[in-house]
Write an enzyme that holds these catalytic residues in place. Sequence first.
Site, PDB file in Angstrom:
ATOM      1  N   THR A 159      -3.281   0.347  -3.828  1.00  0.00           N
ATOM      2  CA  THR A 159      -2.577  -0.909  -3.575  1.00  0.00           C
ATOM      3  C   THR A 159      -2.869  -1.954  -4.642  1.00  0.00           C
ATOM      4  OG1 THR A 159      -2.275  -2.654  -1.911  1.00  0.00           O
ATOM      5  CG2 THR A 159      -4.498  -1.820  -2.215  1.00  0.00           C
ATOM      6  N   THR A 198       0.827  -1.201   0.000  1.00  0.00           N
ATOM      7  CA  THR A 198       0.000   0.000   0.000  1.00  0.00           C
ATOM      8  C   THR A 198       0.862   1.253   0.000  1.00  0.00           C
ATOM      9  OG1 THR A 198      -1.628  -1.127   1.396  1.00  0.00           O
ATOM     10  CG2 THR A 198      -1.838   1.254   1.219  1.00  0.00           C
TER      11      THR A 198
END
Length: 327
Positions: free
Chosen positions: A203, A185
Site C-alpha cells: 500500500t 491496499t
Amino acid sequence: MATRRKFLKNAGILSAILALNPLKAEEILPKNKKIRKPVVLSTWRFGIQANEEAWKVLSKGGKALDAVEKGVRLVEDDPNERSVGYGGRPDRDGRVTLDACIMDEKANIGSVASLEHIKNPISVARAVMEKTPHVMLVGDGALQFAVSQGFEKINLLTPESEKEWKDWLKTSEYKPVVNIENHDTIGMIALDEHGNLSGACTTSGMAFKMHGRVGDSPIIGAGLFVDNEVGAATATGHGEEVIRTCGSHLVVELMRQGKSPQQACEEAVKRIYKNFVNQNRNVKDTQIGFIAINKFGETGAFCLQKGFNYAVHTQENNVLIDAKSLI
C-alpha cells in the site's frame, strides 16, 4: 459434587493437552472434502489483473509465495493505480511512503514501512524475510537496505498525484473518502498446487496522512496472516481499526475454530463494528474489508459497508465479486 469435581479435573487435563497439541486443519475441517487448488484471491477491482499475473505462476505448479509477489507487483508498477506503489497518493508533506509485508507457508515473514523512492516494496519485504535476521525494516533503514540489494531509487510522486496533493493543501482537510482514499491496499492470498498458502499486502497508505503514519498493511497479524495448517486472510480499509483487533490473525483463528472463511470474515468485521459502538464513534466514513481462504480452497469476504469488491481466480474463471456488507 464428586462427579462435578471429576468433570472439571478431566476438562482441565483436556485443555492442557490441547494447548500443548493444537488441532491441525485436517482435525478441524470436514473429512474427505475435495480440495480446490490452486486458488488466488485479492482485494479490489485491480485484483482481476493481479490475479492473472499470479496465475502465470500457479498454473505451472509454482509456489504461492512467488505468485503473490508477482501478482501485487503488477499493481505496484502501475502509476494509474493511485493507492499502491508508484503513483500512490502522498502524505500531507507531499512524500510518497510505502508499506508492505509478505508471509509464506512456513511462517517466514518480511515487512517494510515508510519506505520512500522504491517502486516495489513487496520485493523489498521479501528480501528482508530471506536475507536479514529481522522481520521488519522502516524508513531510512528500509531504503538503505533496498539500495544495498540493488533496488533502483526513483521519484514515486507522479504529476497526477502531485496535483491532487496541491489541491488538497488548499483546505488541508483530512477526510479520506470511503472506498477511494481510505482503502489504499492490495492484499493477495493464494493456495498453490502443493497445498501451501502464502500472502502479500502492499500500500501507499491513507492519502494525505501524517508523515510517518503506518497502518495495518505491513503488520503481520493485522493486514495479513497465514497459517498453513488452517488458512490465510488479508485486510483492506482503515488500518487503525484493523490493528485494534489484529484482524487478519483473528480471521485465521476463527477458521481454526471451525468457521468457514465467510463466517470468519463476518465475525471479524462485527468485532470492529462493536468497537465503534462501544466508543460511541461514527462508522460513516470508515471502510473495512477482509478476504480469506482455507486449506480446502474455500474463500470468503465481508466488509463494513457497501463498495468493497474482490477477485477470485480458480481453474474455472477469474471473477470480480461484490462483498456482502454489515451496514
